[in-house]
Design a protein around this motif. Structure first.
Motif, PDB file in Angstrom:
ATOM      1  N   GLY A 111      -3.641 -15.921  24.316  1.00 40.04           N
ATOM      2  CA  GLY A 111      -5.489 -14.855  24.549  1.00 40.04           C
ATOM      3  C   GLY A 111      -5.073 -13.399  24.952  1.00 40.04           C
ATOM      4  N   VAL A 112      -3.812 -13.098  25.658  1.00 42.35           N
ATOM      5  CA  VAL A 112      -3.223 -11.908  25.660  1.00 42.35           C
ATOM      6  C   VAL A 112      -3.252 -10.350  25.107  1.00 42.35           C
ATOM      7  CG1 VAL A 112      -2.051 -10.404  28.282  1.00 42.35           C
ATOM      8  CG2 VAL A 112      -2.561 -12.937  28.186  1.00 42.35           C
ATOM      9  N   ASP A 113      -4.440  -9.327  25.074  1.00 40.75           N
ATOM     10  CA  ASP A 113      -4.518  -8.145  24.590  1.00 40.75           C
ATOM     11  C   ASP A 113      -3.671  -7.321  25.816  1.00 40.75           C
ATOM     12  OD1 ASP A 113      -5.040  -5.618  23.729  1.00 40.75           O
ATOM     13  OD2 ASP A 113      -6.199  -6.244  22.380  1.00 40.75           O
ATOM     14  N   LEU A 114      -2.783  -6.626  25.122  1.00 40.73           N
ATOM     15  CA  LEU A 114      -1.207  -6.453  26.105  1.00 40.73           C
ATOM     16  C   LEU A 114      -1.547  -4.894  26.103  1.00 40.73           C
ATOM     17  CD1 LEU A 114       1.752  -6.860  25.117  1.00 40.73           C
ATOM     18  CD2 LEU A 114       0.387  -7.887  27.210  1.00 40.73           C
ATOM     19  N   GLN A 115      -2.869  -4.222  25.765  1.00 43.14           N
ATOM     20  CA  GLN A 115      -3.087  -2.651  24.818  1.00 43.14           C
ATOM     21  C   GLN A 115      -4.916  -3.443  26.486  1.00 43.14           C
ATOM     22  OE1 GLN A 115      -3.862  -0.856  21.403  1.00 43.14           O
ATOM     23  NE2 GLN A 115      -4.871   0.871  22.647  1.00 43.14           N
ATOM     24  N   ASP A 116      -5.363  -3.422  25.942  1.00 41.36           N
ATOM     25  CA  ASP A 116      -6.872  -4.091  26.776  1.00 41.36           C
ATOM     26  C   ASP A 116      -6.317  -4.214  28.281  1.00 41.36           C
ATOM     27  OD1 ASP A 116      -8.608  -3.587  24.427  1.00 41.36           O
ATOM     28  OD2 ASP A 116      -8.718  -5.854  24.894  1.00 41.36           O
ATOM     29  N   ALA A 117      -5.602  -4.981  28.562  1.00 40.54           N
ATOM     30  CA  ALA A 117      -4.340  -5.218  29.777  1.00 40.54           C
ATOM     31  C   ALA A 117      -4.242  -3.856  30.653  1.00 40.54           C
ATOM     32  CB  ALA A 117      -3.682  -6.050  29.919  1.00 40.54           C
ATOM     33  N   ALA A 118      -3.523  -3.582  29.981  1.00 43.08           N
ATOM     34  CA  ALA A 118      -2.729  -2.463  30.240  1.00 43.08           C
ATOM     35  C   ALA A 118      -4.298  -0.449  30.760  1.00 43.08           C
ATOM     36  CB  ALA A 118      -2.485  -1.738  29.663  1.00 43.08           C
ATOM     37  N   ILE A 119      -5.323  -0.817  29.220  1.00 44.63           N
ATOM     38  CA  ILE A 119      -6.545   0.339  29.675  1.00 44.63           C
ATOM     39  C   ILE A 119      -7.421  -0.472  31.219  1.00 44.63           C
ATOM     40  CG2 ILE A 119      -8.040   0.502  28.710  1.00 44.63           C
ATOM     41  CD1 ILE A 119      -6.793   0.344  25.961  1.00 44.63           C
ATOM     42  N   SER A 120      -7.244  -2.007  30.640  1.00 47.29           N
ATOM     43  CA  SER A 120      -8.071  -2.489  32.877  1.00 47.29           C
ATOM     44  C   SER A 120      -7.912  -1.808  33.582  1.00 47.29           C
ATOM     45  CB  SER A 120      -8.492  -2.967  31.922  1.00 47.29           C
ATOM     46  OG  SER A 120      -7.618  -4.182  31.872  1.00 47.29           O
ATOM     47  N   GLY A 121      -6.262  -2.042  33.983  1.00 48.03           N
ATOM     48  CA  GLY A 121      -5.534  -1.445  35.084  1.00 48.03           C
ATOM     49  C   GLY A 121      -5.280  -3.146  35.506  1.00 48.03           C
ATOM     50  N   GLN A 122      -4.748  -3.739  34.473  1.00 50.60           N
ATOM     51  CA  GLN A 122      -4.219  -5.109  35.072  1.00 50.60           C
ATOM     52  C   GLN A 122      -2.942  -4.791  35.328  1.00 50.60           C
ATOM     53  OE1 GLN A 122      -5.719  -8.248  32.108  1.00 50.60           O
ATOM     54  NE2 GLN A 122      -7.338  -8.074  33.021  1.00 50.60           N
ATOM     55  N   PHE A 123      -2.182  -4.170  33.793  1.00 48.33           N
ATOM     56  CA  PHE A 123      -0.769  -3.701  34.881  1.00 48.33           C
ATOM     57  C   PHE A 123      -0.891  -2.309  33.927  1.00 48.33           C
ATOM     58  CE2 PHE A 123      -0.634  -5.384  30.364  1.00 48.33           C
ATOM     59  CZ  PHE A 123       0.535  -5.414  29.625  1.00 48.33           C
ATOM     60  N   ALA A 124       0.441  -1.681  34.903  1.00 45.74           N
ATOM     61  CA  ALA A 124       0.211   0.029  34.010  1.00 45.74           C
ATOM     62  C   ALA A 124       1.613  -0.638  32.568  1.00 45.74           C
ATOM     63  CB  ALA A 124       1.359   0.241  35.451  1.00 45.74           C
ATOM     64  N   PHE A 125       1.095   0.318  31.776  1.00 44.57           N
ATOM     65  CA  PHE A 125       1.759   1.315  31.003  1.00 44.57           C
ATOM     66  C   PHE A 125       3.429   0.904  31.174  1.00 44.57           C
ATOM     67  CE2 PHE A 125      -2.313   2.703  29.116  1.00 44.57           C
ATOM     68  CZ  PHE A 125      -2.639   2.265  27.655  1.00 44.57           C
ATOM     69  N   ASP A 126       3.879   1.373  31.573  1.00 43.95           N
ATOM     70  CA  ASP A 126       5.255   1.414  31.727  1.00 43.95           C
ATOM     71  C   ASP A 126       5.714  -0.475  32.329  1.00 43.95           C
ATOM     72  OD1 ASP A 126       4.978   4.317  31.952  1.00 43.95           O
ATOM     73  OD2 ASP A 126       5.721   4.394  33.953  1.00 43.95           O
ATOM     74  N   ASP A 127       4.901  -1.045  32.243  1.00 37.06           N
ATOM     75  CA  ASP A 127       4.991  -2.754  32.200  1.00 37.06           C
ATOM     76  C   ASP A 127       5.496  -3.236  31.344  1.00 37.06           C
ATOM     77  OD1 ASP A 127       4.801  -2.286  35.468  1.00 37.06           O
ATOM     78  OD2 ASP A 127       2.859  -3.425  35.380  1.00 37.06           O
ATOM     79  N   ILE A 128       5.074  -2.633  30.594  1.00 37.66           N
ATOM     80  CA  ILE A 128       5.054  -3.222  28.646  1.00 37.66           C
ATOM     81  C   ILE A 128       6.657  -2.942  28.318  1.00 37.66           C
ATOM     82  CG2 ILE A 128       4.263  -2.676  26.649  1.00 37.66           C
ATOM     83  CD1 ILE A 128       1.444  -2.870  27.092  1.00 37.66           C
ATOM     84  N   ALA A 129       7.220  -1.700  28.144  1.00 38.49           N
ATOM     85  CA  ALA A 129       8.027  -1.073  28.347  1.00 38.49           C
ATOM     86  C   ALA A 129       9.003  -2.129  28.990  1.00 38.49           C
ATOM     87  CB  ALA A 129       8.042   0.350  28.080  1.00 38.49           C
ATOM     88  N   ASP A 130       9.131  -2.180  30.643  1.00 36.64           N
ATOM     89  CA  ASP A 130       9.758  -3.521  30.775  1.00 36.64           C
ATOM     90  C   ASP A 130       9.808  -4.444  30.372  1.00 36.64           C
ATOM     91  OD1 ASP A 130      10.805  -1.281  32.997  1.00 36.64           O
ATOM     92  OD2 ASP A 130       9.090  -2.593  33.904  1.00 36.64           O
ATOM     93  N   ALA A 131       8.424  -4.820  30.257  1.00 36.37           N
ATOM     94  CA  ALA A 131       8.464  -6.228  29.680  1.00 36.37           C
ATOM     95  C   ALA A 131       9.605  -6.341  28.185  1.00 36.37           C
ATOM     96  CB  ALA A 131       7.373  -7.214  29.314  1.00 36.37           C
ATOM     97  N   VAL A 132       9.085  -5.402  26.996  1.00 39.00           N
ATOM     98  CA  VAL A 132      10.078  -5.537  26.361  1.00 39.00           C
ATOM     99  C   VAL A 132      11.536  -5.359  26.186  1.00 39.00           C
ATOM    100  CG1 VAL A 132      10.668  -4.020  23.980  1.00 39.00           C
ATOM    101  CG2 VAL A 132       7.849  -4.258  24.704  1.00 39.00           C
ATOM    102  N   LEU A 133      11.674  -4.637  27.252  1.00 37.99           N
ATOM    103  CA  LEU A 133      13.479  -4.492  27.739  1.00 37.99           C
ATOM    104  C   LEU A 133      13.733  -6.189  28.194  1.00 37.99           C
ATOM    105  CD1 LEU A 133      13.349  -1.466  29.198  1.00 37.99           C
ATOM    106  CD2 LEU A 133      14.380  -1.718  27.146  1.00 37.99           C
ATOM    107  N   ARG A 134      12.572  -6.667  28.973  1.00 39.30           N
ATOM    108  CA  ARG A 134      13.257  -7.812  29.376  1.00 39.30           C
ATOM    109  C   ARG A 134      13.722  -9.121  28.455  1.00 39.30           C
ATOM    110  NH1 ARG A 134      10.015  -7.305  33.449  1.00 39.30           N
ATOM    111  NH2 ARG A 134       8.312  -8.092  32.598  1.00 39.30           N
ATOM    112  N   CYS A 135      12.514  -8.985  27.047  1.00 38.40           N
ATOM    113  CA  CYS A 135      12.599  -9.574  26.413  1.00 38.40           C
ATOM    114  C   CYS A 135      13.821  -9.510  25.362  1.00 38.40           C
ATOM    115  CB  CYS A 135      11.016  -9.124  24.619  1.00 38.40           C
ATOM    116  SG  CYS A 135      11.232 -10.224  24.131  1.00 38.40           S
ATOM    117  N   THR A 136      14.037  -7.885  25.111  1.00 35.09           N
ATOM    118  CA  THR A 136      15.347  -7.609  24.133  1.00 35.09           C
ATOM    119  C   THR A 136      17.451  -8.276  25.222  1.00 35.09           C
ATOM    120  OG1 THR A 136      16.015  -5.550  25.665  1.00 35.09           O
ATOM    121  CG2 THR A 136      14.831  -5.541  23.918  1.00 35.09           C
TER     122      THR A 136
END
Length: 87
Positions: A22-47
């Protein structure tokens, strides 16, 4: 750094997992819940996950609205925090 195919696969896994929770990562970043750079960090953790096939299996069999990401997910804490913010 992982190759493009690996990055795309993990972007997909992360996005599908977030969506299932139930989480929209793009909306969360746009709304300021976390930074767009955090998405990149999350993807790297996933890899760095040694078992992406377990994630694929979880996505195929998890309930439509699971309470949380799998315990082994390297982004479990981030996704849990974003779930709480989305409620």
């Amino acid at each position: 750094m992982p190759d493009t195919a690996v990055l795309k696969h993990h972007v997909d896994l992360l996005d599908r997992t977030a969506t299932r929770l139930g989480v929209d990562l793009q909306d969360a970043a746009i709304s300021g819940q976390f930074a767009f750079d955090d998405i990149a960090d999350a993807v790297l953790r996933c890899t760095q996950c040694p078992q992406p096939e377990a994630c694929e299996s979880w996505l195929a069999t998890a309930p439509s609205a699971p309470e949380q990401a799998p315990h082994y997910c390297r982004n479990h804490d981030l996704l849990t925090a974003l779930q709480g913010a989305a409620e």
